[in-house]
Design a protein around this motif. Structure first.
Motif, mmCIF file in Angstrom:
data_model
loop_
_atom_site.group_PDB
_atom_site.id
_atom_site.type_symbol
_atom_site.label_atom_id
_atom_site.label_comp_id
_atom_site.label_asym_id
_atom_site.label_seq_id
_atom_site.Cartn_x
_atom_site.Cartn_y
_atom_site.Cartn_z
ATOM 1 N N GLU A 80 -4.060 -8.859 6.388
ATOM 2 C CA GLU A 80 -4.125 -8.620 4.890
ATOM 3 C C GLU A 80 -4.593 -7.201 4.455
ATOM 4 O O GLU A 80 -3.651 -6.757 3.780
ATOM 5 C CB GLU A 80 -5.304 -9.405 4.493
ATOM 6 C CG GLU A 80 -5.186 -9.594 2.855
ATOM 7 C CD GLU A 80 -6.398 -10.116 2.180
ATOM 8 O OE1 GLU A 80 -7.360 -10.417 2.903
ATOM 9 O OE2 GLU A 80 -6.283 -10.357 1.038
ATOM 10 N N MET A 81 -5.354 -6.715 5.311
ATOM 11 C CA MET A 81 -5.633 -5.310 5.301
ATOM 12 C C MET A 81 -4.784 -4.478 5.292
ATOM 13 O O MET A 81 -4.211 -3.517 4.672
ATOM 14 C CB MET A 81 -6.883 -4.855 6.149
ATOM 15 C CG MET A 81 -7.045 -3.470 6.413
ATOM 16 S SD MET A 81 -8.015 -2.506 5.242
ATOM 17 C CE MET A 81 -8.106 -0.982 5.616
ATOM 18 N N ARG A 83 -1.220 -5.338 5.241
ATOM 19 C CA ARG A 83 -0.292 -5.241 4.331
ATOM 20 C C ARG A 83 -0.776 -4.599 2.951
ATOM 21 O O ARG A 83 -0.098 -3.743 2.454
ATOM 22 C CB ARG A 83 -0.195 -6.996 3.860
ATOM 23 C CG ARG A 83 0.863 -7.860 4.668
ATOM 24 C CD ARG A 83 1.084 -9.000 4.027
ATOM 25 N NE ARG A 83 -0.378 -9.850 4.134
ATOM 26 C CZ ARG A 83 -0.492 -10.743 4.806
ATOM 27 N NH1 ARG A 83 -0.164 -10.734 5.946
ATOM 28 N NH2 ARG A 83 -1.697 -11.442 4.611
ATOM 29 N N LEU A 84 -1.944 -4.867 2.763
ATOM 30 C CA LEU A 84 -2.419 -4.091 1.389
ATOM 31 C C LEU A 84 -2.452 -2.787 1.342
ATOM 32 O O LEU A 84 -2.103 -2.023 0.289
ATOM 33 C CB LEU A 84 -4.085 -4.523 1.011
ATOM 34 C CG LEU A 84 -4.098 -6.072 0.714
ATOM 35 C CD1 LEU A 84 -5.428 -6.272 0.414
ATOM 36 C CD2 LEU A 84 -3.209 -6.444 -0.743
ATOM 37 N N HIS A 87 0.959 -1.407 1.513
ATOM 38 C CA HIS A 87 1.481 -1.540 0.076
ATOM 39 C C HIS A 87 1.039 -0.444 -1.024
ATOM 40 O O HIS A 87 1.754 0.256 -1.819
ATOM 41 C CB HIS A 87 1.194 -2.836 -0.690
ATOM 42 C CG HIS A 87 1.667 -2.967 -1.924
ATOM 43 N ND1 HIS A 87 1.059 -2.981 -3.162
ATOM 44 C CD2 HIS A 87 2.834 -3.597 -2.414
ATOM 45 C CE1 HIS A 87 1.766 -3.293 -4.187
ATOM 46 N NE2 HIS A 87 3.167 -3.601 -3.721
ATOM 47 N N SER A 88 -0.360 -0.033 -0.996
ATOM 48 C CA SER A 88 -0.977 0.945 -1.675
ATOM 49 C C SER A 88 -0.148 2.308 -1.215
ATOM 50 O O SER A 88 0.182 3.046 -2.237
ATOM 51 C CB SER A 88 -2.387 1.230 -1.323
ATOM 52 O OG SER A 88 -3.148 0.180 -1.943
ATOM 53 N N PHE A 113 -8.142 3.579 -1.413
ATOM 54 C CA PHE A 113 -8.027 2.222 -1.096
ATOM 55 C C PHE A 113 -9.295 1.746 -0.132
ATOM 56 O O PHE A 113 -10.014 0.847 -0.573
ATOM 57 C CB PHE A 113 -6.901 1.792 0.001
ATOM 58 C CG PHE A 113 -6.637 0.324 0.195
ATOM 59 C CD1 PHE A 113 -6.163 -0.635 -0.433
ATOM 60 C CD2 PHE A 113 -7.457 -0.189 1.481
ATOM 61 C CE1 PHE A 113 -6.034 -2.093 -0.091
ATOM 62 C CE2 PHE A 113 -7.446 -1.426 1.754
ATOM 63 C CZ PHE A 113 -6.661 -2.506 1.055
ATOM 64 N N HIS A 117 -12.234 -0.892 -0.985
ATOM 65 C CA HIS A 117 -12.285 -1.873 -0.016
ATOM 66 C C HIS A 117 -13.284 -1.618 1.463
ATOM 67 O O HIS A 117 -12.714 -1.704 2.572
ATOM 68 C CB HIS A 117 -11.222 -2.754 0.554
ATOM 69 C CG HIS A 117 -10.334 -2.910 -0.600
ATOM 70 N ND1 HIS A 117 -9.562 -2.089 -1.472
ATOM 71 C CD2 HIS A 117 -9.979 -4.255 -1.244
ATOM 72 C CE1 HIS A 117 -8.733 -2.851 -2.668
ATOM 73 N NE2 HIS A 117 -9.032 -4.041 -2.284
#
Lengths: 208, 208
Positions: A80-81, A83-84, A87-88, A113, A117
């Motif tokens: 997930e990290m 992907r996120l 994307h950012s 980011f 996070h």
DNA sequence: CGCAAACATGAATACTGATTCATGTTTCAT
DNA sequence: ATGAAACATGAATCAGTATTCATGTTTGCG
């Protein structure tokens, strides 16, 4: 005890059911979010399933409806990290043609980011010990993108010639070190200043 | 050169007895060496006291004659790594007056050390999760030395002006990333090539 | 509706592994 | 040579916790 044949030839991941209803979807999301907080704060080993499920507001057994093992939820967080953050960065560099300018915007997006996070940042670092494959996949994906971008930029004359592999690793190392300053060492230096200083170094070097 | 006046305090650790005889000294060293191998290979959590003591060839109880807890032996390894790698770098940069040349030699020495002691490298990385204070002390010591060196070099006109903190972090980030290439990603690129590429970047940047 | 599948529960299981301790052995200063 | 301190042993303790399971509850489709 049931001893089904355990092998590496399972193409799909039917080990646990994916959620089929909105309710299941929400529960799985709640567990993932709780795992991010708890593992990020306490580390993988001190984060028990009990901690995670109580933080998520579900019973312990519910965890195993959606994840096969404790390592499983960790791996999903690393993915997930990846992907996120990709994307950012992609969003922040959208439409910037000059490679140097794009890298600068990408570094800024990455640091923002990471600051937003911090738990995910620590989780990726810990993956080196908990799930080395996920760790390598995470960094390899970045490195490949970097290297290709640098190679293209060199061909287009936007940057000087130089080994793109080593450069990619060095630039990622800089980004990571600055992110660690923010999250681990709690530096209060503003992100734009960090980015400006770092990119002065990256563009011009330190020769007088 | 690294100025080390910072940690002039020797924190006493009366919790367990220091060895008083040659025999005790040897046993403690054996346990430390075994811990380095076992923890480096399996990671902190999968390395049990039983593994470590059997690798060292002593009984489990013997461990607790020299270390208060499992975390204790880990901390000592982090401190040892710091001492050894600083010593290596100091030796390699002995008598080099030009800062750029010294940094280059230091990077080479660091990478050679890391390649020779992959276990210690992983242990320092894992310290972020097992013993954050030791981790921060390790990197702070390096960062301080780097920053002071860069500041002096700028005053002497050996390098251009620029924020020495961010530069120090960035340069450490590069060193770490290249070290990780060797140890984690098992790159077979020769160290001199890595150093040459990295220092071309550090000296001149990537502007065309 | 009504009922099968999906979802949820939490107590019980099963096992690991750090730390302690009572007891035995070695070292070395006197 | 000798006895006290240092060192060594390894079985027992003790707590934690990942995972399972038998049982209930909810959802959504026909």
């Amino acid at each position: 005890m049931i001893r089904a044949a355990r092998n590496a030839e399972m193409p799909q991941r039917p080990s646990v059911s994916q959620p089929k209803t909105a309710r299941g979807e929400a529960t799985k999301k709640a567990i993932l979010a709780a795992a991010e907080r708890v593992i990020g704060a306490k580390g993988y080993n001190d984060a028990s399933i009990g901690h995670i499920t109580s933080e998520a507001g579900v019973a312990q057994g519910t965890f195993y409806i959606y994840f096969k093992t404790k390592e499983d939820v960790f791996s999903e967080l690393v993915l997930e990290m990846g992907r996120l953050v990709r994307h950012s960065i992609a969003e922040a560099t959208q439409g910037i043609d000059d490679r140097l300018a794009a890298e600068k915007a990408g570094l800024q997006a990455f640091l923002e980011f990471v600051q937003a996070h911090p738990d995910l940042y620590r989780i990726v670092q810990e993956a080196l010990f908990v799930d080395p494959e996920a760790y390598q996949a995470y960094y390899s994906a970045f490195a490949d993108g970097y290297r290709d971008g640098l190679t293209e930029a060199a061909l287009a004359g936007q940057i000087s010639a130089g080994d793109p592999d080593t450069r990619a690793w060095a630039l990622m190392g800089i980004a990571r070190a600055l992110g660690e300053q923010l999250v681990v060492f709690k530096s209060d230096k503003p992100i734009p200043e960090l980015v400006a200083s770092a990119y002065d170094l990256i563009e011009n070097g330190i020769k007088p």
